[in-house]
Enzyme design. Structure first.
Site, mmCIF file in Angstrom:
data_model
loop_
_atom_site.group_PDB
_atom_site.id
_atom_site.type_symbol
_atom_site.label_atom_id
_atom_site.label_comp_id
_atom_site.label_asym_id
_atom_site.label_seq_id
_atom_site.Cartn_x
_atom_site.Cartn_y
_atom_site.Cartn_z
ATOM 1 N N SER A 1 -5.761 5.110 -6.408
ATOM 2 C CA SER A 1 -7.017 4.407 -6.138
ATOM 3 C C SER A 1 -7.077 3.775 -4.755
ATOM 4 O O SER A 1 -7.398 2.591 -4.615
ATOM 5 C CB SER A 1 -7.277 3.334 -7.207
ATOM 6 O OG SER A 1 -8.653 3.011 -7.242
ATOM 7 N N TYR B 1 -4.614 12.540 -19.360
ATOM 8 C CA TYR B 1 -5.838 12.819 -18.613
ATOM 9 C C TYR B 1 -6.629 13.930 -19.284
ATOM 10 O O TYR B 1 -6.063 14.894 -19.802
ATOM 11 C CB TYR B 1 -5.530 13.231 -17.177
ATOM 12 C CG TYR B 1 -4.941 12.149 -16.299
ATOM 13 C CD1 TYR B 1 -4.928 10.812 -16.693
ATOM 14 C CD2 TYR B 1 -4.391 12.464 -15.062
ATOM 15 C CE1 TYR B 1 -4.381 9.835 -15.888
ATOM 16 C CE2 TYR B 1 -3.840 11.489 -14.245
ATOM 17 C CZ TYR B 1 -3.832 10.178 -14.661
ATOM 18 O OH TYR B 1 -3.291 9.221 -13.862
ATOM 19 N N LEU C 1 -9.338 4.186 -2.780
ATOM 20 C CA LEU C 1 -10.756 3.852 -2.586
ATOM 21 C C LEU C 1 -11.212 2.753 -3.548
ATOM 22 O O LEU C 1 -12.407 2.530 -3.732
ATOM 23 C CB LEU C 1 -11.625 5.103 -2.766
ATOM 24 C CG LEU C 1 -11.366 6.240 -1.776
ATOM 25 C CD1 LEU C 1 -12.310 7.409 -2.040
ATOM 26 C CD2 LEU C 1 -11.497 5.766 -0.332
ATOM 27 N N ALA C 2 -10.245 2.074 -4.156
ATOM 28 C CA ALA C 2 -10.541 0.933 -5.039
ATOM 29 C C ALA C 2 -11.539 1.314 -6.123
ATOM 30 O O ALA C 2 -12.501 0.600 -6.387
ATOM 31 C CB ALA C 2 -11.036 -0.265 -4.222
ATOM 32 N N GLY D 1 -13.828 3.405 -6.210
ATOM 33 C CA GLY D 1 -15.193 3.644 -5.743
ATOM 34 C C GLY D 1 -15.794 2.520 -4.945
ATOM 35 O O GLY D 1 -16.802 2.721 -4.241
ATOM 36 N N LEU D 2 -15.209 1.310 -4.999
ATOM 37 C CA LEU D 2 -15.775 0.202 -4.232
ATOM 38 C C LEU D 2 -15.721 0.466 -2.736
ATOM 39 O O LEU D 2 -16.547 -0.053 -1.977
ATOM 40 C CB LEU D 2 -15.044 -1.102 -4.553
ATOM 41 C CG LEU D 2 -15.371 -1.791 -5.884
ATOM 42 C CD1 LEU D 2 -14.604 -3.097 -6.000
ATOM 43 C CD2 LEU D 2 -16.869 -2.039 -6.020
ATOM 44 N N LEU D 3 -14.746 1.275 -2.296
ATOM 45 C CA LEU D 3 -14.606 1.548 -0.861
ATOM 46 C C LEU D 3 -15.252 2.880 -0.455
ATOM 47 O O LEU D 3 -14.858 3.494 0.528
ATOM 48 C CB LEU D 3 -13.120 1.529 -0.476
ATOM 49 C CG LEU D 3 -12.460 0.148 -0.586
ATOM 50 C CD1 LEU D 3 -10.968 0.226 -0.301
ATOM 51 C CD2 LEU D 3 -13.131 -0.854 0.359
ATOM 52 N N GLY E 1 -18.744 2.745 -0.368
ATOM 53 C CA GLY E 1 -20.037 2.265 0.113
ATOM 54 C C GLY E 1 -21.150 2.440 -0.898
ATOM 55 O O GLY E 1 -22.285 1.995 -0.676
#
Length: 347
Positions: free
Chosen positions: A207, A55, A209-210, A212-214, A216
Site C-alpha cells: 500500500s 486473495y 499509495l495508502a 488510494g488516498l495518494l 488524488g
C-alpha cells in the site's frame, strides 16, 4: 527495469512488485483481463509477483496467477502467503505446522507450479510458537517446495525473536518482511526498516499509495460513497482528517515538481535504502499503465525535505484498520489487572 537484491538471498527482483489482491471477485472478476494485466506487467520488466491464499478470495487470485504464468514461470520470482482463514474449520488458518504443510500443497496446485520462491507468513499468530512455524517452513525449504521464507506485518520485536529462534535451533530464518509503508504511514522507519537492514532482510512494502488516498481521487470535503469497497474495509483510514489534510498539502507539492501524486508516492516509497520493492495493486490495465509510466521517477533531497515537513519521518499520521494489532493492545483483559487485584492495591 533495473533489479535489486532481495535481502541476502541472491535473488534479483524488480523495484515494482505486482500485487494481485484485486484479482478475483473482490476486485476484477474477469480472469482473462487479469491475465492480460499480469502479462503487461511482465513485458514491462516486472519479474516479482506477490499473492496470498486468501486473495480472490479463497485462492482465486492464486489460480489467476497460475494461468498467467504458464510458459513463463522460470523467469518470475513468485511470492505467496499463508495464515488467513480458509474455511470454517478452526484449523484451516494460522501458523501451525499442521496448516502450513497442508496449505502449501493447495497453493502449489492453484499456482500450477512445483515450487514457491518466497513463502511468507501473512500475520503473526500468538497461539503458535515461532519455533513450530519456522520448523515447518524449514522442512519446506529442504524439500525444495519453497526457496526462501519471509514474514509479513510482524512487529520489530517478533522479527528479532524469529531471527534468534532460527539461530538457536538451526532453522531457516525469515529473509524478508512485508510491512505497510507510504508517505502517510511511515511508522516502519522507526524500528522495522532498521531491524530488517541489520539482519540483511529484504522488504516488500504494501500500500505505497495508502489504499488510494495518494492517488488524488479521495479529497477533503468530498463524500466517499458508502458503496466504495474501501469504506467497508478501512473506513477509519479513508476518513482520517490528518491524512486528508496531508493529501491536500501533497497535491500542490507534486504539481510543483511536475509529477502526479501517484508517481510522487511510489518514488517516495522506493527512496528508502531499506526498501527492496513496492507492491502495486492495479485492478485495471489503465491503473497499471499509469503506475508503469512513473517507473524510474526519483525525488531530490529538497522535495523529500518538504515531504518530511508534511508527514514527519517515523510517524503514522493515523492507523490503518487492517494493520496487525498485537493482543496486548487489542485485548483489554491483557492491559488490566483483575478487579480483585486492583482493589487490593488501593487499600
Amino acid at each position: 527495469m533495473k533489479t535489486r537484491e532481495l535481502g541476502r538471498t541472491g535473488i534479483q527482483v524488480s523495484p515494482y512488485c505486482l500485487g494481485t489482491m484485486k484479482f478475483g471477485q473482490v476486485g476484477n472478476p474477469d480472469h482473462d483481463d487479469c491475465v492480460r494485466i499480469i502479462h503487461r506487467a511482465l513485458d514491462a520488466g516486472i519479474n516479482f509477483l506477490d499473492t496470498a491464499d486468501v486473495y480472490g478470495p479463497h485462492g482465486e487470485s492464486e489460480e489467476i496467477v497460475g494461468k498467467a504464468l504458464r510458459g513463463r514461470r522460470d523467469d518470475i520470482v513468485l511470492a505467496t502467503k499463508v495464515n488467513g482463514r480458509m474455511g470454517e474449520d478452526p484449523n484451516r488458518g494460522g501458523n501451525s505446522r499442521r496448516w502450513i504443510i497442508a496449505e502449501v500443497e493447495h497453493s502449489l496446485r492453484r499456482l500450477g507450479t512445483d515450487h514457491i520462491d518466497l513463502y511468507q507468513i501473512h500475520h503473526p499468530d500468538p497461539r503458535t510458537d515461532l519455533e513450530e512455524t519456522l520448523s515447518a517452513l524449514t522442512d519446506l525449504v529442504r524439500s525444495g517446495k519453497v526457496r526462501a521464507i519471509g514474514s509479513s506485518n510482524f512487529p520489530a520485536s517478533e522479527i528479532v525473536e524469529a531471527q534468534w529462534v532460527a539461530d538457536r535451533r538451526g532453522l531457516q530464518r525469515f529473509r524478508t518482511e512485508q510491512p505497510t509503508y507510504s508517505i502517510l504511514n511511515r511508522g516502519i522507519e522507526h524500528e522495522i526498516l532498521p531491524v530488517c537492514q541489520r539482519y540483511g532482510m529484504g522488504t516488500l512494502v504494501w500500500s505505497p499509495l495508502a489504499m488510494g488516498l495518494l492517488t488524488g481521487r479521495y479529497r477533503k470535503g468530498r463524500t466517499v460513497s458508502p458503496r466504495d469497497a474501501r469504506m467497508r474495509w478501512v473506513p477509519r483510514h479513508m476518513t482520517d482528517e490528518r491524512k486528508l489534510d496531508a493529501v491536500e498539502q501533497l497535491i500542490p507539492l507534486a504539481e510543483e515538481a511536475g509529477l502526479s501524486l501517484t508517481h510522487l508516492a511510489m518514488a517516495f516509497a522506493l527512496t528508502h535504502p531499506g526498501v527492496t520493492s513496492a507492491i502495486i495493486g492495479p485492478r485495471t490495465m489503465e491503473q497499471l499503465d499509469d503506475l508503469l509510466a512513473g517507473a524510474g521517477t526519483t525525488l531530490d533531497d529538497a522535495l523529500l525535505d518538504r515531504i518530511d515537513e508534511i508527514a514527519p519521518p517515523g510517524t503514522d499520521l493515523g492507523p490503518i484498520d487492517v494493520s496487525y494489532t498485537p493482543p496486548a493492545v487489542e485485548r483489554a483483559a491483557l492491559r488490566r489487572r483483575p478487579a480483585g487485584e486492583r482493589a487490593a492495591v488501593t487499600r
